[in-house]
Design a protein around this motif. Structure first.
Motif: not given
Length: 354
Positions: A155-165
């Motif tokens: 989960y956190p490994l993928l969360r890094q690459y979820l853009p904010i915008k």
């Protein structure tokens, strides 16, 4: 009743998110990993140094799903694993270098006082304190329901690459390509397990995909990447999970959070840490984290803390911070060269008016 975990945030430098177990290290259980995340959530990235961090017996029981009466005997085994687990962190300036360190220097269990106390290894300080970029944060509640040791690491490994915008159709999407060998290391998959990609895909990746999409605010698809005829990497297509619904108090539904451009995670973390009263006003925190820079927010928090220590009554902390924002924006509008570090407004403030 609302869970204690619903508002707890975990913030880690990306190098720590990508850390793996050292070779022959003690394997951590799902319960162990949830406790580590809960202790990390006690840290503010703006803290000057580590402190001793406490988790109540009630929180430990909720995290581990162990009854409090049983926890007294079980926690000795849990703490032994936590204190002896060795992790490997890749060094930033050494392509082939790494750091071996334990999560905790010591753990004290004090049931008569109702808590356990944790002290982090000093070597972890650069990865948990003073981090200003390349970090990942998420709410602990988003992973507390996961039941797979692999899902809680992925989960956190993928969360890094979820853009904010936000992008088209109001969704957020991103992707990450990672080698299968590195992915196995980070997830803690034994090198002798699943030598065939088909087995690794079926027993690990697809199971994580199903659980993460059902229980968290993320969803992902994946596709193999070949080097010649051999599959050596995976490409993860990551998106916010539109179908995820978290039922909270009064049966309200929490939607996946889409943050505005310019949002500063460090400012938000600092405000929530230094001014706990703002946790009930996350909309204002988001506004302040979008419009105040880190220096201005730090000075505002310092003025707020000094005022409280001096015994001044601040009736509405949110109004105090919004007043500083209004002052700075007014100064910027009226000046071609505004001094955005000018906190004279806060110095002159009559705190009782808030």
């Amino acid at each position: 009743m609302k869970s204690e975990l619903s508002e707890i945030r975990v913030t880690k430098a990306n190098k720590l998110v990508e850390a793996s177990l050292a070779e022959s290290a003690v394997k951590l259980t799902l319960r162990d990993q949830k406790i580590i995340l809960a202790v990390i959530s006690q840290i503010s990235p703006s803290d000057p140094d580590f402190k001793s961090y406490r988790l109540s017996i009630d929180t430990l029981a909720e995290l581990t799903n162990i009854h409090k009466n049983t926890l007294y005997s079980e926690f000795e085994r849990i703490s032994a694993r936590l204190a002896s687990c060795l992790i490997k962190i890749k060094e930033q300036d050494e392509p082939k270098g790494f750091l071996h360190t334990n999560w905790f220097a010591d753990i004290a269990f004090k049931p008569s006082k109702g808590y356990a106390e944790f002290s982090f290894s000093r070597k972890l300080k650069p990865y948990l304190i003073g981090i200003k970029d390349t970090f990942t944060w998420y709410y602990l509640s988003k992973v507390s329901s996961l039941q797979s040791v692999y899902s809680i690491r992925l989960y956190p490994l993928l969360r890094q690459y979820l853009p904010i915008k936000s992008v088209q159709n109001g969704k957020t999407e991103g992707y990450r390509i990672i080698s299968i060998d590195e992915l196995k290391d980070i997830l803690g998959v034994d090198k002798n397990n699943y030598p065939r990609f088909a087995d690794f895909k079926r027993r690990v990746i697809i199971q994580c995909q199903k659980e993460i999409s059902e229980k968290t605010d993320l969803a992902f698809d994946f596709e193999p990447v070949k080097d010649g005829r051999k599959i050596t990497k995976l490409k993860f297509n990551i998106k916010s999970n539109a179908s995820f619904e978290e039922v909270v108090e009064k049966e309200e539904v929490a939607k996946p959070e889409l943050l505005p451009a310019g949002y500063d995670e460090n400012v938000a973390n600092m405000l929530l840490s230094e001014v706990p009263e703002l946790k009930s006003k996350m909309g204002i925190v988001t506004l302040l984290a979008t419009r105040l820079d880190f220096i201005s927010a730090s000075q505002a928090c310092l003025m707020y803390t000094n005022a409280k220590d001096a015994g001044k009554e601040i009736k509405d902390p949110a109004a105090y911070f919004l007043g500083i924002l209004k002052h700075q924006e007014k100064q910027a509008k009226n000046s071609h060269n505004p001094d955005m570090d000018d906190m004279s407004w806060a110095n002159r403030a009559d705190f009782d008016e808030f």
